[in-house]
Design an enzyme around this catalytic site. Structure first.
Site, PDB file in Angstrom:
ATOM      1  N   HIS A 177       0.885  -1.073   0.043  1.00  0.00           N
ATOM      2  CA  HIS A 177      -0.066   0.006   0.114  1.00  0.00           C
ATOM      3  C   HIS A 177       0.928   1.127  -0.021  1.00  0.00           C
ATOM      4  O   HIS A 177       1.901   1.399   0.763  1.00  0.00           O
ATOM      5  CB  HIS A 177      -0.695   0.045   1.396  1.00  0.00           C
ATOM      6  N   ASP A 204       2.645  -5.087   8.302  1.00  0.00           N
ATOM      7  CA  ASP A 204       1.611  -4.208   7.693  1.00  0.00           C
ATOM      8  C   ASP A 204       0.235  -5.088   7.990  1.00  0.00           C
ATOM      9  O   ASP A 204       0.060  -5.861   7.142  1.00  0.00           O
ATOM     10  CB  ASP A 204       1.594  -3.345   6.299  1.00  0.00           C
ATOM     11  N   GLN A 208      -4.853  -5.445   6.772  1.00  0.00           N
ATOM     12  CA  GLN A 208      -5.808  -6.398   5.941  1.00  0.00           C
ATOM     13  C   GLN A 208      -6.054  -7.774   6.536  1.00  0.00           C
ATOM     14  O   GLN A 208      -6.671  -8.647   6.138  1.00  0.00           O
ATOM     15  CB  GLN A 208      -5.428  -6.399   4.437  1.00  0.00           C
ATOM     16  N   LYS A 215     -10.590  -0.762   9.990  1.00  0.00           N
ATOM     17  CA  LYS A 215     -10.781  -1.908   8.955  1.00  0.00           C
ATOM     18  C   LYS A 215     -11.322  -3.246   9.959  1.00  0.00           C
ATOM     19  O   LYS A 215     -11.308  -4.401   9.339  1.00  0.00           O
ATOM     20  CB  LYS A 215      -9.370  -2.065   8.259  1.00  0.00           C
ATOM     21  N   CYS A 255      -4.697   2.611  -3.846  1.00  0.00           N
ATOM     22  CA  CYS A 255      -3.497   3.007  -3.191  1.00  0.00           C
ATOM     23  C   CYS A 255      -2.322   1.877  -3.297  1.00  0.00           C
ATOM     24  O   CYS A 255      -1.413   1.568  -2.499  1.00  0.00           O
ATOM     25  CB  CYS A 255      -3.702   3.283  -1.822  1.00  0.00           C
TER      26      CYS A 255
HETATM   27  C1  LIG Z   1      -5.847   0.457   4.564  1.00  0.00           C
HETATM   28  C2  LIG Z   1      -4.282   0.054   4.509  1.00  0.00           C
HETATM   29  C3  LIG Z   1      -3.319   0.886   4.798  1.00  0.00           C
HETATM   30  C4  LIG Z   1      -3.647   2.374   5.116  1.00  0.00           C
HETATM   31  O1  LIG Z   1      -4.410   2.267   6.411  1.00  0.00           O
HETATM   32  P1  LIG Z   1      -4.946   3.727   6.903  1.00  0.00           P
HETATM   33  O2  LIG Z   1      -6.200   3.617   7.684  1.00  0.00           O
HETATM   34  O3  LIG Z   1      -5.494   4.467   5.764  1.00  0.00           O
HETATM   35  O4  LIG Z   1      -3.857   4.362   7.510  1.00  0.00           O
HETATM   36  C5  LIG Z   1      -2.190   0.176   4.650  1.00  0.00           C
HETATM   37  N1  LIG Z   1      -1.819  -0.771   4.313  1.00  0.00           N
HETATM   38  C6  LIG Z   1      -2.703  -1.847   3.930  1.00  0.00           C
HETATM   39  C7  LIG Z   1      -2.421  -3.187   3.415  1.00  0.00           C
HETATM   40  C8  LIG Z   1      -4.224  -1.075   3.704  1.00  0.00           C
HETATM   41  O5  LIG Z   1      -5.075  -2.016   3.178  1.00  0.00           O
END
Ligand SMILES: *Cc1c(COP(=O)(O)O)cnc(C)c1O
Length: 405
Positions: A122, A199, A202, A225, A363
């Site tokens: 992302h 990260d 997801q 999320k 993104c």
């Molecule tokens: C949504 C997302 C982000 C960014 O999250 P924010 O809530 O916009 O800070 C980063 N990495 C992944 C894989 C995402 O899905």
């Protein structure tokens, strides 16, 4: 035991709303999840009965707020199986957490050091590193991707080397659904002395993530999320590392003493939590995580795999469709394009039939560049979604295609 979908769906007021005359079919869970009643009620209760600033007041409400906020921290600690409460840092979200690490851990890096990310990150796990590398004369490397949307590990031996100081990698690709073999990468990183940042934006909504079992050094995610509020997220970091790192921002709460000649910093977690935080965000996230941890994750995964297979099957029968992201190990995200149509037009026509999907680059422009496409249509499922909704989606999609061709 299978999930009681009716019972689950009834906990989400928004799922019984309509878009025009059509019942809402919400397939944009990759962008943000909907919120269960318990989270909405906690937010209301807080503002109606408990609102006060935390960590400062001696009065009743301030103590109630502080207790609730710190309880949320413990709930999240337990859910992640983090060894210590003070390893859980409240942030604004995934982006904020990654920027914190880039800024603070970044200060410990020197000329010639390498940071390794992947081609499927992302933007929020690319840009902070590009900015850091530019500031400090470091090198940023990328693990490439295959046509299936899996990471290509053929060059891994050279990509992970004794200069690698940090590997920052997404657990699950938000654009393709690929589940990356992070345990393996963490081991390989540690073998050369690199730290590894996961990260998890997801993944936490789909599976159990145990930071001790993974042995990751950092892990970040966003509240919104995982059924919690927006504007709040979590950075987990190993105590020793967080102690070695300089503060990210200066201000109230992150200090022990301040005088005109200087400042001594507060202990973890406060060292990284300058200023009045998103109090209700944190409390709401705690409630969301507590709610989520009441489910059996095997049931969640079983249902989501069923949804993924059911939708992939149905989509595959559509003339001129191309699905992007065919990893063997995949979460409930489907990115696709329909030959001869623009994703934006499909998204618009789906919306006119009550279906919420995302269109665009999600993104992740390097992924789009890799496939040489402007973007995709992405349907991303949560465990409150149903096969009936997928049927509606397919019907609406067929109608949209008919109109455009
Ligand atoms: C949504 C997302 C982000 C960014 O999250 P924010 O809530 O916009 O800070 C980063 N990495 C992944 C894989 C995402 O899905």
């Amino acid at each position: 035991m299978a999930l009681d979908l009716n019972h689950i769906r009834n906990q989400f007021p928004i799922l019984s709303t309509k878009v025009g005359k059509y019942p809402l079919v919400y397939f944009d869970n990759g962008a943000t999840s909907q919120k269960p009643r318990v989270v909405i009620d906690a937010i209301n209760r807080y503002y109606e009965q408990e609102n006060a600033n935390i960590h400062r007041g001696v009065h009743h409400l301030s103590q109630v707020s502080t207790d609730n906020y710190e309880k949320a921290r413990r709930t999240i600690q337990e859910h992640l199986n983090a060894p210590h409460e003070h390893e859980i840092i409240f942030t604004k979200g995934t982006t904020d957490g990654i920027n914190l690490i880039a800024e603070s851990f970044g200060k410990l890096l020197t000329d010639g050091d390498e940071i390794l990310i992947t081609e499927m990150e992302h933007h929020s796990n690319i840009v902070p590193w590009q900015m850091l590398v530019e500031r400090k004369g470091l090198t940023l490397r990328y693990i490439p991707m295959t046509n299936l949307g899996e990471l290509d590990f053929s060059q891994l031996e050279t990509l992970i080397n004794e200069k690698t100081r940090l590997i920052a990698i997404t657990h699950i690709s938000n654009a393709l659904g690929t589940i990356n073999p992070i345990e393996d990468i963490i081991k390989k990183g540690h073998a050369v002395g690199a730290k590894v940042l996961i990260d998890a934006a997801q993944s936490l909504q789909h599976m159990r993530v145990d930071v001790q079992q993974l042995d990751c050094d950092f892990l970040v995610f966003s509240g919104h999320k995982v059924f919690g509020p927006t504007g709040v997220g979590i950075l987990y970091g190993k105590e020793k590392l967080l102690n070695e790192m300089p503060p990210y921002q200066g201000g109230g709460d992150m200090i022990k003493t301040v005088s005109m000649s200087g400042t001594t910093y507060n202990e973890l977690p406060h060292k990284f939590e300058a200023g009045t935080p998103n109090i209700i965000g944190g409390i709401g996230l705690g409630v969301a995580i507590e709610w989520l941890s009441g489910f059996n994750f095997e049931d969640i995964q079983q249902h989501e795999t069923d949804l993924l297979e059911y939708a992939t099957d149905a989509l595959s029968k559509i003339d001129g469709i191309k699905i992007y992201g065919e990893a063997e190990n995949k979460s409930s995200v489907i990115s696709f394009l329909i030959e001869g149509t623009h994703p934006y037009d499909i998204g618009t026509l789906l919306n006119q039939q009550g279906i919420a999907v995302r269109t665009g680059h999600h993104c992740t422009q390097p992924i789009m560049e890799f496939f040489d496409i402007p973007g995709t249509i992405r349907a991303s499922f949560s465990f409150y979604n149903t096969k009936e909704e997928i049927d509606q989606f397919i019907k609406a999609l067929e109608k949209a295609i008919q109109m455009l061709r």
